[in-house]
Design a protein around this motif. Structure first.
Motif, short mmCIF file in Angstrom:
data_model
loop_
_atom_site.label_atom_id
_atom_site.label_comp_id
_atom_site.label_asym_id
_atom_site.label_seq_id
_atom_site.Cartn_x
_atom_site.Cartn_y
_atom_site.Cartn_z
N THR A 113 0.85 -1.19 0.00
CA THR A 113 0.00 0.00 0.00
C THR A 113 0.88 1.24 0.00
O THR A 113 2.07 1.18 0.34
CB THR A 113 -0.94 0.05 1.23
N TRP A 114 0.28 2.36 -0.38
CA TRP A 114 0.99 3.65 -0.43
C TRP A 114 0.08 4.72 0.13
O TRP A 114 -1.11 4.77 -0.22
CB TRP A 114 1.37 3.97 -1.88
N THR A 115 0.61 5.53 1.01
CA THR A 115 -0.16 6.63 1.60
C THR A 115 0.25 7.94 0.95
O THR A 115 1.44 8.30 0.94
CB THR A 115 0.07 6.70 3.12
N ALA A 116 -0.70 8.66 0.42
CA ALA A 116 -0.41 9.94 -0.23
C ALA A 116 0.12 10.92 0.81
O ALA A 116 -0.54 11.17 1.83
CB ALA A 116 -1.66 10.49 -0.89
N PRO A 117 1.30 11.50 0.60
CA PRO A 117 1.88 12.43 1.56
C PRO A 117 1.08 13.73 1.66
O PRO A 117 0.30 14.08 0.76
CB PRO A 117 3.28 12.70 1.00
N THR A 118 1.31 14.44 2.73
CA THR A 118 0.69 15.75 2.92
C THR A 118 1.05 16.68 1.76
O THR A 118 2.21 16.76 1.36
CB THR A 118 1.17 16.37 4.24
N GLY A 119 0.05 17.34 1.22
CA GLY A 119 0.28 18.29 0.13
C GLY A 119 0.31 17.69 -1.25
O GLY A 119 0.37 18.42 -2.24
N VAL A 120 0.28 16.36 -1.36
CA VAL A 120 0.32 15.70 -2.67
C VAL A 120 -1.10 15.39 -3.13
O VAL A 120 -1.83 14.65 -2.46
CB VAL A 120 1.16 14.41 -2.63
#
Length: 323
Positions: free
Chosen positions: A37-44
């Motif tokens: 899984t991948w978590t979208a970073p802050t601001g992306v």
């Protein structure tokens, strides 16, 4: 390379001037060869997603004549996908197809996709097969038209096995490249050795076919999504496994807000030819080099430009850099 300008406004009274600062940074790339899984970073809020399907397994062989066909390479798709910061997304990487022994059917490469199979998807390659008298065609490459994406390319077809009393295996097809279909082997056997120079940019090689009697096919030597090589003639000989697929995510984390170190914010009595000192930091784990664009305005609404100094255009007058 994709770049994003992250804009931050600092108002400084410079006799009759106001200052705007832009900070520029490079992109971040994450590469996946296993499902996770991948978590979208802050601001992306958007990410460029590239996916390659897994390669099909090479055909085995159970006869003392002829050779097994090579497996097909995985397809490729690319799209820019909208994401929500702090949201978790599924990253599904297509498994490698298995090259089985004898005439036990080898398996196809798995499909690769991001978020959902309807968001973006690249098909895996089909397996090669054994010969029961006349070698069958090599496994088909993953079909672009069956995938999902803005731009798509098909994987290469595996080479047909050698139709001969001294049967040899066909090599696997390559995975698709980022701008071309994968390399396909001929459907009249030519050589057991995969031609590595034929792999398109961004694609993975196919595996070699069995080159001597009783020799198993080989998995691809390098890269992702290539098909496995077919087996040479013999009893219960195995085809080569394909290669796993791949997913690449490319995105930009906005840099942290810059500080205006001097002159101080709201300073008065500043020279009409001031030297600005400013600092910014990168939000990425591996820091990018940061560049600045400084614009001086004559009004507080920042609509009338007096002067612009952009490091991307000229480094004259700039010293130092942020890492």
């Amino acid at each position: 390379m994709i770049k994003r300008l992250a804009k931050f406004l600092l108002v400084i009274v410079l006799i009759t001037g106001w200052l705007g600062i832009q900070v520029v940074e490079a992109v971040t790339t994450d590469t996946f060869t296993t499902t996770t899984t991948w978590t979208a970073p802050t601001g992306v809020t958007s990410v460029t997603v590239e996916v390659w399907g897994g390669g099909g397994g090479g055909g085995g062989e159970n006869a003392t004549t002829d050779g097994g066909g090579g497996g097909g390479g995985g397809a490729y798709s690319i799209s820019v996908i909208t994401v929500v910061p702090a949201t978790i997304y599924t990253v599904t990487v297509g498994a490698a197809g298995t090259g089985n022994a004898g005439c036990t059917a080898s398996t196809a490469g798995g499909d690769s996709w991001f978020s959902t199979a309807g968001t973006i998807l690249a098909k895996g390659g089909s397996p090669g097969a054994c010969s029961t008298g006349t070698p069958p065609a090599g496994g088909a490459g993953g079909v672009a038209a069956s995938g999902v994406g803005t731009t798509k390319f098909s994987g290469g077809q595996g080479e047909k096995g050698r139709n001969n009393n001294a049967g040899l295996g066909g090599y696997g097809g390559s995975s698709a490249g980022t701008a071309a279909d994968g390399w396909s082997g001929p459907q009249t056997w030519s050589t057991a050795t995969y031609p590595t120079g034929s792999t398109p940019t961004g694609g993975g090689h196919g595996g070699d076919g069995g080159a001597t009697a009783n020799a198993a096919g080989s998995a691809p030597a390098s890269g992702n999504g290539g098909g496995g090589g077919g087996a040479a003639d013999g009893t219960n000989i195995s085809g080569g496994n394909g290669a796993t697929g791949k997913i690449i995510l490319t995105y930009n984390k906005p840099p942290n807000a810059p500080s205006q170190d001097s002159p101080a914010n709201s300073a008065t009595g500043v020279s009409v030819t001031p030297t600005f000192l400013m600092t910014a930091t990168d939000a990425d784990t591996t820091a990018d080099k940061l560049g600045y664009k400084v614009t001086i305005y004559s009004n507080s609404a920042c609509t009338t430009v007096v002067q612009t100094n952009d490091q991307a255009v000229s480094s004259t007058g700039w010293t130092g850099s942020d890492a």
